[in-house]
Design an enzyme around this catalytic site. Structure first.
Site, short mmCIF file in Angstrom:
data_model
loop_
_atom_site.label_atom_id
_atom_site.label_comp_id
_atom_site.label_asym_id
_atom_site.label_seq_id
_atom_site.Cartn_x
_atom_site.Cartn_y
_atom_site.Cartn_z
N GLY A 1 0.76 -1.24 0.00
CA GLY A 1 0.00 0.00 0.00
C GLY A 1 0.79 1.29 0.00
O GLY A 1 0.22 2.36 0.14
N TRP B 1 2.35 2.99 -2.48
CA TRP B 1 1.97 3.92 -3.53
C TRP B 1 0.58 4.51 -3.28
O TRP B 1 0.34 5.68 -3.57
CB TRP B 1 2.02 3.22 -4.90
CG TRP B 1 3.40 3.23 -5.50
CD1 TRP B 1 4.58 3.26 -4.84
CD2 TRP B 1 3.72 3.23 -6.89
NE1 TRP B 1 5.63 3.27 -5.73
CE2 TRP B 1 5.14 3.25 -6.99
CE3 TRP B 1 2.96 3.19 -8.05
CZ2 TRP B 1 5.79 3.25 -8.22
CZ3 TRP B 1 3.62 3.18 -9.29
CH2 TRP B 1 5.03 3.21 -9.37
N ASP C 1 -5.94 -5.50 -5.22
CA ASP C 1 -4.96 -6.57 -5.05
C ASP C 1 -5.71 -7.86 -4.73
O ASP C 1 -6.84 -7.83 -4.26
CB ASP C 1 -3.96 -6.25 -3.94
CG ASP C 1 -2.61 -6.92 -4.16
OD1 ASP C 1 -2.58 -8.16 -4.31
OD2 ASP C 1 -1.59 -6.22 -4.21
N ASP D 1 -8.79 -9.47 -8.50
CA ASP D 1 -7.76 -9.71 -9.51
C ASP D 1 -8.09 -8.83 -10.71
O ASP D 1 -9.15 -8.99 -11.33
CB ASP D 1 -7.76 -11.19 -9.89
CG ASP D 1 -6.61 -11.56 -10.82
OD1 ASP D 1 -5.99 -10.64 -11.42
OD2 ASP D 1 -6.34 -12.77 -10.97
N ASP E 1 2.97 -0.88 -9.64
CA ASP E 1 4.33 -1.20 -9.19
C ASP E 1 4.45 -2.71 -9.00
O ASP E 1 5.26 -3.18 -8.20
CB ASP E 1 4.63 -0.45 -7.87
CG ASP E 1 6.12 -0.46 -7.54
OD1 ASP E 1 6.94 -0.37 -8.47
OD2 ASP E 1 6.46 -0.56 -6.35
N LYS F 1 5.90 -0.27 -13.55
CA LYS F 1 7.26 -0.82 -13.48
C LYS F 1 7.48 -1.83 -14.59
O LYS F 1 6.63 -2.68 -14.85
CB LYS F 1 7.48 -1.49 -12.12
CG LYS F 1 8.85 -2.15 -11.97
CD LYS F 1 9.22 -2.39 -10.53
CE LYS F 1 8.29 -3.31 -9.80
NZ LYS F 1 8.63 -3.45 -8.38
#
Length: 231
Positions: A81, A83, A104, A120, A144, A184
């Site tokens: 958590g 970000w 998540d 998901d 990320d 990322k």
């Protein structure tokens, strides 16, 4: 009181060393040593953040100023958590101005100003669930995420690139025109398909290597702005 000095007369840092026991592999030992000696890890603990990754997002936003007050943000693979914490503060979600939704498959402790969804994002219904939760589309999609590592560099690269490509597809379904996607990626020569997708959908696409990323890491961040909207 001054710290220990090296033979050359300059001060040297004391580093924490971890022993390799029967229950700890060499790779685990090296990872733990790196965490214990990482200044960003120590700083995150002092400042009440959930991960060192907050400083990567902070650095990128300090330069490009895209987490604007009132923006609606979706954080994919958000746990633990960090970000989401930064996003909530910068868009004003903690004061009821913007919105931050953290997605998540892992449960996450509550964060002020953040709505968490145990979901998901690869679920076919996820975009509709999210838009219903937001009351519309998002302005920013963050990712990320990193796939679980196998230790085989080429395999790990392909796994994370597959994940970020899926995140990019997801972003194109839920972003407002003009929206932003930040994710990322890993250097490794298979980024062409991702960049092709992003350049079709966004007016500007660039790679960023924030100072908070470890120097020996292959990670980069792809920053796409000016979403053109779905065809």
């Amino acid at each position: 009181m001054k710290g220990p000095r090296s033979s050359s007369g300059g001060e040297r840092e004391l580093k924490t060393r971890v022993k390799t026991g029967k229950s700890r592999s060499l790779s685990s030992k090296l990872w733990l040593e790196r965490q214990l000696n990482d200044p960003y890890v120590a700083r995150a603990k002092r400042e009440g953040y959930r991960s060192r990754a907050v400083y990567k997002l902070t650095e990128i936003d300090d330069k490009y100023r895209f987490l604007k007050p009132g923006a609606r943000v979706v954080d994919l693979g958000a746990a633990p958590g960090g970000w989401s914490q930064i996003a909530a503060r910068r868009v004003g979600a903690t004061e009821g101005k913007g919105r931050v939704i953290a997605i998540d498959i892992l449960e996450m402790d509550a964060i002020p100003g953040v709505d968490s969804l145990l979901l998901d994002f690869l679920d076919p219904d996820a975009p509709d669930i999210l838009k219903e939760k937001l009351g519309g589309k998002a302005d920013i999609v963050l990712s990320d995420m990193a796939a679980n590592a196998t230790g085989h560099r080429k395999t790990d690269h392909l796994k994370i690139m597959g994940l970020v490509e899926a995140a990019a597809e997801f972003a194109t379904e839920i972003l407002n025109p003009g929206g932003v996607f930040l994710a990322k990626v890993l250097q490794g020569g298979t980024e062409g398909e991702l960049l092709s997708l992003l350049k079709r959908s966004f007016s500007s696409v660039k790679h960023i290597k924030p100072a908070a990323s470890r120097a020996d890491s292959a990670e980069l961040y792809v920053f796409a702005t000016g979403f053109r909207g779905q065809n």
